[in-house]
Write a protein that holds these residues in place. Structure first.
Motif, PDB file in Angstrom:
ATOM      1  N   PRO A   1       1.640 -11.272   2.977  1.00 31.66           N
ATOM      2  CA  PRO A   1       0.390 -11.913   3.396  1.00 31.66           C
ATOM      3  C   PRO A   1      -0.661 -10.956   3.945  1.00 31.66           C
ATOM      4  CG  PRO A   1       2.310 -13.137   4.154  1.00 31.66           C
ATOM      5  CD  PRO A   1       2.798 -11.846   3.595  1.00 31.66           C
ATOM      6  N   ASN A   2      -0.273 -10.016   4.806  1.00 30.03           N
ATOM      7  CA  ASN A   2      -1.236  -9.130   5.444  1.00 30.03           C
ATOM      8  C   ASN A   2      -1.358  -7.834   4.656  1.00 30.03           C
ATOM      9  OD1 ASN A   2      -2.797  -7.522   7.090  1.00 30.03           O
ATOM     10  ND2 ASN A   2      -1.714  -8.048   8.966  1.00 30.03           N
ATOM     11  N   ALA A   3      -2.459  -7.699   3.901  1.00 32.52           N
ATOM     12  CA  ALA A   3      -2.598  -6.547   3.004  1.00 32.52           C
ATOM     13  C   ALA A   3      -2.934  -5.262   3.739  1.00 32.52           C
ATOM     14  CB  ALA A   3      -3.670  -6.829   1.957  1.00 32.52           C
ATOM     15  N   GLU A   4      -3.301  -5.332   5.031  1.00 28.96           N
ATOM     16  CA  GLU A   4      -3.692  -4.132   5.765  1.00 28.96           C
ATOM     17  C   GLU A   4      -2.608  -3.634   6.720  1.00 28.96           C
ATOM     18  OE1 GLU A   4      -6.375  -2.495   4.922  1.00 28.96           O
ATOM     19  OE2 GLU A   4      -6.613  -4.073   3.419  1.00 28.96           O
ATOM     20  N   LYS A   5      -1.545  -4.375   6.888  1.00 28.76           N
ATOM     21  CA  LYS A   5      -0.462  -3.979   7.790  1.00 28.76           C
ATOM     22  C   LYS A   5       0.496  -3.034   7.072  1.00 28.76           C
ATOM     23  CE  LYS A   5       3.370  -5.829  10.522  1.00 28.76           C
ATOM     24  NZ  LYS A   5       4.110  -7.062  10.895  1.00 28.76           N
ATOM     25  N   ARG A   6       0.802  -1.900   7.676  1.00 29.78           N
ATOM     26  CA  ARG A   6       1.739  -0.950   7.074  1.00 29.78           C
ATOM     27  C   ARG A   6       3.171  -1.388   7.356  1.00 29.78           C
ATOM     28  NH1 ARG A   6      -2.520   2.543   8.117  1.00 29.78           N
ATOM     29  NH2 ARG A   6      -3.160   3.668   6.244  1.00 29.78           N
ATOM     30  N   GLU A   7       3.966  -1.378   6.300  1.00 34.58           N
ATOM     31  CA  GLU A   7       5.372  -1.747   6.407  1.00 34.58           C
ATOM     32  C   GLU A   7       6.186  -0.864   5.469  1.00 34.58           C
ATOM     33  OE1 GLU A   7       5.832  -6.288   7.149  1.00 34.58           O
ATOM     34  OE2 GLU A   7       4.170  -6.083   5.740  1.00 34.58           O
ATOM     35  N   TRP A   8       7.502  -0.902   5.631  1.00 33.81           N
ATOM     36  CA  TRP A   8       8.384  -0.098   4.785  1.00 33.81           C
ATOM     37  C   TRP A   8       8.762  -0.890   3.536  1.00 33.81           C
ATOM     38  CZ3 TRP A   8       9.126   4.939   5.151  1.00 33.81           C
ATOM     39  CH2 TRP A   8       8.921   5.572   6.382  1.00 33.81           C
ATOM     40  N   PHE A   9       8.362  -0.364   2.382  1.00 27.70           N
ATOM     41  CA  PHE A   9       8.713  -0.936   1.091  1.00 27.70           C
ATOM     42  C   PHE A   9       9.702  -0.005   0.389  1.00 27.70           C
ATOM     43  CE2 PHE A   9       4.415  -2.481   2.045  1.00 27.70           C
ATOM     44  CZ  PHE A   9       4.569  -3.851   1.861  1.00 27.70           C
ATOM     45  N   VAL A  10      10.343  -0.521  -0.664  1.00 26.98           N
ATOM     46  CA  VAL A  10      11.364   0.245  -1.382  1.00 26.98           C
ATOM     47  C   VAL A  10      10.917   0.475  -2.819  1.00 26.98           C
ATOM     48  CG1 VAL A  10      13.802   0.397  -2.013  1.00 26.98           C
ATOM     49  CG2 VAL A  10      13.118  -0.860   0.056  1.00 26.98           C
ATOM     50  N   ALA A  11      10.483   1.697  -3.123  1.00 21.07           N
ATOM     51  CA  ALA A  11      10.068   2.052  -4.480  1.00 21.07           C
ATOM     52  C   ALA A  11      11.283   2.493  -5.289  1.00 21.07           C
ATOM     53  CB  ALA A  11       9.031   3.170  -4.447  1.00 21.07           C
ATOM     54  N   ILE A  12      11.376   2.009  -6.514  1.00 20.18           N
ATOM     55  CA  ILE A  12      12.476   2.363  -7.406  1.00 20.18           C
ATOM     56  C   ILE A  12      11.980   3.388  -8.428  1.00 20.18           C
ATOM     57  CG2 ILE A  12      14.229   1.500  -8.999  1.00 20.18           C
ATOM     58  CD1 ILE A  12      14.445   0.426  -6.122  1.00 20.18           C
TER      59      ILE A  12
END
Length: 202
Positions: free
Chosen positions: A24-35
């Protein structure tokens, strides 16, 4: 470089959609998992680092003996084909367009109203705990599927890993292992003495 800690400066991007639901929040930095492809994790983490993204590739050094008897210390990537990326949703949508990124991991445990799985996000405290574990322990760490029946929640009370919390699992041959959960990916496991932990409330 196997672990990068540069911060990405805010910049305007044009949102694009990949094959999963965003956050939902496009400006909040979070940890994603790139494959990415196997054996390319460190290389492409460095590429993203050069673009000022913060990335994390879990790595542990270990000794290996070659056929000629030579002993060499090598870096072992603990989670194949995975780069953790700390970014906003808009930045993630730009990153997924890079040729070396196959996709971002989705959360198979959830679905939106359209029946699609949302993009997976790893809690920041779990990344911090995982980093601390790798930097402090001398024991080999492996990534295991999350056990179906895990034991009591414990905290390490002595040694270099003081303060680390996790679950214990009693296995055969009287071996005890500390289990530190890494959301959606399973858990990090290492041997631990029961004398070095205390039970805490769940």
């Amino acid at each position: 470089m196997d672990e990068c800690t540069a911060k990405k400066q805010d910049m305007a991007t044009t949102p694009k959609v990949d094959d999963a639901v965003g956050v939902p929040n496009a400006e909040k930095r979070e940890w994603f998992v790139a494959i990415v492809n196997n054996h390319s994790e460190k290389k492409y983490a460095q590429v993203l680092h050069n673009e000022e993204y913060e990335t994390f590739v879990p790595i542990q050094s270990e000794k290996r003996t070659w056929r000629n008897g030579t002993v060499k210390v090598v870096d072992r990537v603990l989670i194949a084909a995975v780069i953790f990326v700390y970014c906003t949703e808009n930045e993630r949508k730009e990153i997924v367009k890079k040729p070396f990124v196959k996709r971002f991991m989705v959360d198979q445990t959830q679905k939106d109203k359209n029946g699609k799985h949302p993009i997976a996000k790893i809690p920041e405290h779990q990344i911090d705990t995982f980093r601390k574990l790798l930097s402090k322990t001398d024991e080999p760490v492996t990534i295991e599927p999350l056990p179906l029946n895990i034991g009591d929640k414990v905290r390490i009370i002595r040694g270099k890993l003081v303060g680390i919390e996790g679950m214990i699992l009693q296995q055969r041959c009287r071996e005890t292992f500390l289990i530190v959960e890494i959301y959606l990916l399973g858990c990090a496991k290492l041997g631990i003495s029961l004398e070095d932990v205390e039970k805490i409330d769940s």
